[in-house]
Design an enzyme around this catalytic site. Structure first.
Site, PDB file in Angstrom:
ATOM      1  NE  ARG A  98      29.003 -51.669 -11.475  1.00 27.81           N
ATOM      2  CZ  ARG A  98      29.870 -52.573 -12.131  1.00 27.81           C
ATOM      3  NH1 ARG A  98      31.072 -52.168 -12.723  1.00 27.81           N
ATOM      4  NH2 ARG A  98      29.383 -53.728 -12.774  1.00 27.81           N
ATOM      5  CE1 TYR A 123      35.175 -34.752   7.628  1.00 26.84           C
ATOM      6  CE2 TYR A 123      36.004 -36.565   6.228  1.00 26.84           C
ATOM      7  CZ  TYR A 123      34.950 -35.998   6.925  1.00 26.84           C
ATOM      8  OH  TYR A 123      33.729 -36.621   7.376  1.00 26.84           O
ATOM      9  CG  ASP A 142      40.014 -32.043   0.854  1.00 23.51           C
ATOM     10  OD1 ASP A 142      39.394 -31.280  -0.034  1.00 23.51           O
ATOM     11  OD2 ASP A 142      39.657 -32.701   1.691  1.00 23.51           O
ATOM     12  CE  LYS A 191      31.614 -31.313   3.397  1.00 24.99           C
ATOM     13  NZ  LYS A 191      30.658 -32.204   4.229  1.00 24.99           N
TER      14      LYS A 191
END
Ligand code: PLP
Length: 385
Positions: free
Chosen positions: A56, A108, A181, A206
């Site tokens: 983790r 977004y 972004d 993406k």
């Protein structure tokens, strides 16, 4: 002989070689998938391999994709997440109650929606600015209180541009940081850190991955400051890590990033130009068109192409737009973007009844197919409405 870690290698070469993350144990030219959740210690209780204790915190498989992305963006460090949203959440949860955030109205929608709800429970103030209005970002700043300016450029789904260098100056003068972004631009076309950004965000679902087969997110920090340390802890303790198989797919996908993004950009420009004067198309929104309001900024800020995303407003409104999408045979009707295959989406339907997106708008994620095939598909789809 080329040094494998040389900073002098061009990003195309580094990327094609997947940052030289081969397998030292076997000589494999691609890295193995390391699924282990835990890593052993020696007799003296030191980690057998430095930095690898528990998956983790750190994992060699996501480490490969992270080091390649950090190099491509010119940042100090990159960290991957289980989704783009998980990466964004880690940034905003690193803020403190009372902090002020500025973000664009058009971005977004999933993130905007979440941020407005989260700001109420977390006690941060958010102001949304109209990126198409001169001076709006400056006016939204609250000197001494604004901690983070978040922008998206080109932004969904109008593909309007925000000048990153200017936004960085405004943020820094106010003592705030700038996060960008850059999902749509990718490091192939724009490198926000070189323009002054402090954090670069990607929905790696993406273009970075590029094959519509994983959900992933990534952040790149210009430097390892206090905010970055809190973001990193949010991933370590929140646990929104990218699985090992997805991490491996991400690195595999990134190896063709430059080819894919350049081809998609060329294709999108060809599609935009063809339909710009089509009698059934009211408007094509693409930063590569001179008519686009963001064209001048795009020319300064995007190098080698304007990206694979464009929108079309269809004459006759929502029903005609839906019919046109319904008639497509090659473009796949689906949400998302940045894959090698072209997608078409009625964005207002995806965002739901409160969506501010014009009802006549179709969003196209242009892939790497032959552009003539893409144009022929939309031509026949429009002819039949
Ligand atoms: N940012 C942009 C520009 C996006 O298009 C998306 C997803 O569509 C996100 C962020 C959220 O990323 P994810 O879906 O990987 O959580």
């Amino acid at each position: 002989m080329i040094m494998k870690d040389s900073d002098e290698l061009s990003p195309e070469t580094l990327t094609a070689h997947g940052a030289y993350a081969g397998d030292a144990a076997t000589g494999g030219v691609v890295p193995p998938i390391q699924p282990s959740s835990t890593f052993s210690r020696d007799e003296n209780y030191n980690l057998t391999v430095e930095n690898h204790g528990y998956a983790r915190d750190k994992n060699p498989t996501f480490g490969h994709a992270e080091s390649l992305l950090a190099k491509l963006e010119g940042g100090a460090e990159a960290i991957t997440f289980s989704s783009g949203m998980a990466a964004a959440v880690a940034v905003f949860q690193a803020l403190k109650p009372g902090d002020h955030v500025v973000a664009p109205k058009v971005m977004y929608w999933g993130l905007r929606h979440w941020l407005l709800e989260f700001s109420e429970t977390w006690g941060i103030d958010v102001d949304l600015f109209d990126a198409s209005e001169d001076g709006a970002l400056q006016a939204a700043i609250r000197p001494g209180r604004t901690r983070l300016v978040w922008i998206e450029t080109p932004c969904n789904p109008t593909w309007d541009l925000i000048d990153i260098a200017e936004a960085a100056n405004i943020a820094h003068e106010a003592g705030a940081l700038l996060a960008v972004d850059s999902t749509v631009a990718t490091p192939v076309l724009t490198r926000p850190i070189a323009l002054g950004a402090d954090i670069v965000f990607h929905s790696a679902t993406k273009y970075l991955n590029g094959h519509s087969d994983i959900v992933a997110g990534a952040l790149v920090g210009a430097r390892q400051d206090d905010l970055w340390a809190r973001i990193r802890k949010n991933r370590e303790h929140g646990g929104a890590i990218l699985g090992t198989f997805e991490s491996w797919l991400l690195l595999r996908g990134m190896r063709t990033l430059f080819l894919r993004v350049r081809q998609a950009s060329d294709n999108a420009l060809a599609v935009a130009r063809h339909f710009d004067t089509h009698p059934k198309v009211a408007r094509v929104l693409y930063p590569g068109l001179q008519s686009h309001p963001g064209h001048e900024i795009a020319r300064r800020q995007m190098n080698g192409g304007f990206g694979g995303m464009l929108s079309m407003q269809i004459d006759g409104g929502e029903s005609k737009a839906l019919q046109a999408a319904g008639n497509c045979r090659l473009f796949v009707r689906a949400t998302s973007l940045g894959g090698v295959e072209s997608l078409i989406e009625h964005r207002a339907t995806s965002e739901g009844p409160t969506s501010p997106i014009p009802r006549d708008l179709l969003r196209l994620s242009v892939g790497i197919e032959k552009p003539e095939d893409l144009i022929a598909d939309i031509d026949q789809a429009l002819a039949a409405i």
